[in-house]
Enzyme design. Sequence first.
Site, mmCIF file in Angstrom:
data_model
loop_
_atom_site.group_PDB
_atom_site.id
_atom_site.type_symbol
_atom_site.label_atom_id
_atom_site.label_comp_id
_atom_site.label_asym_id
_atom_site.label_seq_id
_atom_site.Cartn_x
_atom_site.Cartn_y
_atom_site.Cartn_z
ATOM 1 N N ASP A 198 0.851 -1.181 0.000
ATOM 2 C CA ASP A 198 0.000 0.000 0.000
ATOM 3 C C ASP A 198 0.900 1.249 0.000
ATOM 4 O O ASP A 198 1.815 1.336 -0.809
ATOM 5 C CB ASP A 198 -0.953 -0.062 1.209
ATOM 6 C CG ASP A 198 -1.992 1.033 1.231
ATOM 7 O OD1 ASP A 198 -2.878 1.017 0.368
ATOM 8 O OD2 ASP A 198 -1.919 1.896 2.121
ATOM 9 N N TYR A 229 -2.380 10.293 3.558
ATOM 10 C CA TYR A 229 -3.435 10.949 2.787
ATOM 11 C C TYR A 229 -3.234 12.439 2.576
ATOM 12 O O TYR A 229 -3.686 12.988 1.568
ATOM 13 C CB TYR A 229 -4.796 10.653 3.441
ATOM 14 C CG TYR A 229 -5.075 9.181 3.443
ATOM 15 C CD1 TYR A 229 -5.347 8.501 2.257
ATOM 16 C CD2 TYR A 229 -4.951 8.428 4.610
ATOM 17 C CE1 TYR A 229 -5.534 7.134 2.241
ATOM 18 C CE2 TYR A 229 -5.139 7.065 4.601
ATOM 19 C CZ TYR A 229 -5.427 6.416 3.405
ATOM 20 O OH TYR A 229 -5.592 5.058 3.398
ATOM 21 N N HIS A 287 -6.782 -6.461 -1.711
ATOM 22 C CA HIS A 287 -5.769 -5.491 -1.314
ATOM 23 C C HIS A 287 -4.858 -6.002 -0.195
ATOM 24 O O HIS A 287 -3.835 -5.401 0.086
ATOM 25 C CB HIS A 287 -6.451 -4.194 -0.877
ATOM 26 C CG HIS A 287 -5.528 -3.021 -0.766
ATOM 27 N ND1 HIS A 287 -4.753 -2.570 -1.807
ATOM 28 C CD2 HIS A 287 -5.246 -2.192 0.287
ATOM 29 C CE1 HIS A 287 -4.043 -1.513 -1.417
ATOM 30 N NE2 HIS A 287 -4.315 -1.278 -0.158
#
Length: 311
Positions: A102, A229, A289
Amino acid sequence: MEQIQHNFVTVRGLKFHVAEMGTGSNVVVFLHGFPEIWYTWRHQMVAVADAGFRAIAPDYRGYGLSDIPPEPERTSFADIVSDLVAILDHLGVNKVFLVGKDFGVWPAYHVALLHPDRVSAVITLGVPYLPPEPPKFHQSLPEGFYISRWREPGRAEADFGRFDAKTVVRNIYILFSRSEIPIAAENQEIMDLVDASTPLPPWFTEEDLAAYGALYEKSGFRTALQVPYRSFEEDFGITDPIVKVPALLIMGCKDYVFKFPGIEEYIKFGKAQELVPGLDIIYLPEGTHFVQEQSPELVNELILDFLKSHI
């Protein structure tokens, strides 16, 4: 699992938790994503240590058992990279194999670009290497795209704050295990996309969830929302984006990241290999994922085959 040792090292003014196993001269460093911490690599650490490698899995600053920085909102990807190099220096480790999952892909490849003499090869799961420029996915996705929501200061804090940490992690694991990008409606929050009755993925146990929940109860989500983020637009000043070390991408065909605009074409039609000439790509037909937790035996075999071919 009980053989994994938990140590703490102090570098750059913070105390970092570092899970370790094995004593081999070839070192494999595992870099987690979100909502993960070192624990996501439990199966891989045992496998590589049993195969003669030394396995190291740090918690980033503000994650897991590592210290929360004094100003979480000022944390950057550059901090994660510098922390990692400082940890390796502290441990006396000169060269490593990096395994990133990720957003752990970003520090893995940035260390390979900025410190190529320290990296033997890179393995990534779930996300390919992308050019060092701000991603533009949010520009062609609806306002409710989860990254757009979580980039907005205060929005995710208010959303997550309605629940305990364990429930937040549960909901994100369920959302990220699906093959569709999490996108909320205009008057809906991301946490509302998961019903309380929805079961966990079959490969993720209540014991696993409790382990994650306890760690996020300690750390909270302030640093985790900042990196990744709210830090994607960071500029590392990299002038040559070509990765010179061998690399492997393990990609689940049911990973929601495949639905990001342009990603499937980028991976499947050669663009990724223009930037990483030594890249091999392996697709797992049923992979989501979280392939490292979903199919640990298969992923372990792929990782070990790659590692052994590049010693």
